[in-house]
Scaffold this motif. Structure first.
Motif, PDB file in Angstrom:
ATOM      1  N   ASN A  53      76.747 -19.247  27.975  1.00 59.11           N
ATOM      2  CA  ASN A  53      75.548 -19.339  27.130  1.00 59.11           C
ATOM      3  C   ASN A  53      75.789 -18.721  25.761  1.00 59.11           C
ATOM      4  O   ASN A  53      75.254 -19.186  24.764  1.00 59.11           O
ATOM      5  N   LYS A  54      76.607 -17.662  25.700  1.00 54.90           N
ATOM      6  CA  LYS A  54      76.903 -17.024  24.412  1.00 54.90           C
ATOM      7  C   LYS A  54      77.638 -18.001  23.499  1.00 54.90           C
ATOM      8  O   LYS A  54      77.311 -18.117  22.320  1.00 54.90           O
ATOM      9  N   LYS A  55      78.619 -18.713  24.033  1.00 49.57           N
ATOM     10  CA  LYS A  55      79.352 -19.693  23.217  1.00 49.57           C
ATOM     11  C   LYS A  55      78.411 -20.801  22.755  1.00 49.57           C
ATOM     12  O   LYS A  55      78.457 -21.229  21.612  1.00 49.57           O
ATOM     13  N   LYS A  56      77.560 -21.262  23.658  1.00 52.31           N
ATOM     14  CA  LYS A  56      76.606 -22.311  23.286  1.00 52.31           C
ATOM     15  C   LYS A  56      75.654 -21.820  22.203  1.00 52.31           C
ATOM     16  O   LYS A  56      75.351 -22.545  21.263  1.00 52.31           O
ATOM     17  N   LYS A  57      75.209 -20.574  22.333  1.00 52.85           N
ATOM     18  CA  LYS A  57      74.302 -20.017  21.333  1.00 52.85           C
ATOM     19  C   LYS A  57      75.004 -19.919  19.975  1.00 52.85           C
ATOM     20  O   LYS A  57      74.425 -20.275  18.947  1.00 52.85           O
ATOM     21  N   ASN A  58      76.253 -19.432  19.970  1.00 47.46           N
ATOM     22  CA  ASN A  58      77.001 -19.319  18.712  1.00 47.46           C
ATOM     23  C   ASN A  58      77.210 -20.684  18.057  1.00 47.46           C
ATOM     24  O   ASN A  58      77.086 -20.822  16.840  1.00 47.46           O
ATOM     25  N   THR A  60      75.320 -23.334  18.506  1.00 48.69           N
ATOM     26  CA  THR A  60      74.003 -23.791  18.058  1.00 48.69           C
ATOM     27  C   THR A  60      73.643 -23.159  16.718  1.00 48.69           C
ATOM     28  O   THR A  60      73.199 -23.838  15.797  1.00 48.69           O
ATOM     29  N   VAL A  61      73.855 -21.849  16.597  1.00 47.36           N
ATOM     30  CA  VAL A  61      73.569 -21.153  15.336  1.00 47.36           C
ATOM     31  C   VAL A  61      74.443 -21.724  14.219  1.00 47.36           C
ATOM     32  O   VAL A  61      73.968 -21.991  13.111  1.00 47.36           O
ATOM     33  N   ASN A  64      73.084 -25.136  13.339  1.00 43.60           N
ATOM     34  CA  ASN A  64      71.793 -24.963  12.661  1.00 43.60           C
ATOM     35  C   ASN A  64      71.997 -24.518  11.220  1.00 43.60           C
ATOM     36  O   ASN A  64      71.292 -24.985  10.318  1.00 43.60           O
TER      37      ASN A  64
END
Length: 180
Positions: A53-58, A60-61, A64
């Motif tokens: 999830n951390k990689k996905k969040k990074n 995504t940011v 974005n």
């Protein structure tokens, strides 16, 4: 019902011209493609690693910050084969996504694995390796419906995580507990 357009997107060699530098030209072209076709981006890049999830969040940011907001991810933890030939996890992730989302039109944009995409009959735009999207690529854009009947022959399952991935996931879970 309208079909959603989906771009399966690799990073390195598509929106950058090497492993480090994202180029303005590549980003502008990608954003124009997304806008013109009202497309969602599904990340297939190997930078997903084991898909934490951390990689996905990074990621995504990062996207974005480039002005790209309609984002999803393949499951990078799958392995499969067809007729006893191993298929790359990236391709298995795309197959899994297509099976779970049968009402989409898609295009894969990647600078690698051309013969594997061709073997499976995938709709694929190959960018020049390490050069990223170019104006000439813009005119080759074509979204297609997936041939789900053809994909039925492919068998896949979750792969075992490597020891390094297991340690990393455990470390992330410990850090989350400490943070609470």
């Amino acid at each position: 019902m309208d079909r959603e357009n989906v771009i399966f997107l690799d990073f390195d060699g598509v929106i950058n011209n090497n492993m480090e530098d994202v180029t303005l030209t590549c980003v502008i072209l990608l954003k124009n493609i997304i806008k013109k076709y009202n497309a969602k981006v599904v990340v297939i890049s190997s930078i997903l690693g084991n898909g934490t999830n951390k990689k996905k969040k990074n990621i995504t940011v990062f996207l974005n910050n480039l002005g790209i907001y309609n984002i999803d991810f393949i499951n990078p933890n799958l392995e499969g084969d067809i007729y006893n030939k191993k298929i790359l996890p990236r391709l298995v992730g795309i197959i899994d996504y297509l099976r779970k989302h049968p009402n989409i039109n898609y295009l894969i944009i990647d600078d690698e694995f051309e013969s594997d995409y061709q073997l499976l009959g995938f709709n694929h735009l190959k960018t020049e390796m390490w050069e990223g999207l170019k104006c000439k690529d813009y005119y080759k854009i074509s979204f297609e419906e997936a041939d789900l009947e053809c994909l039925k022959e492919i068998i896949y399952e979750n792969r075992e995580l490597t020891e390094e991935e297991k340690v990393m996931n455990n470390l992330i879970n410990v850090l989350k507990l400490i943070k609470k």
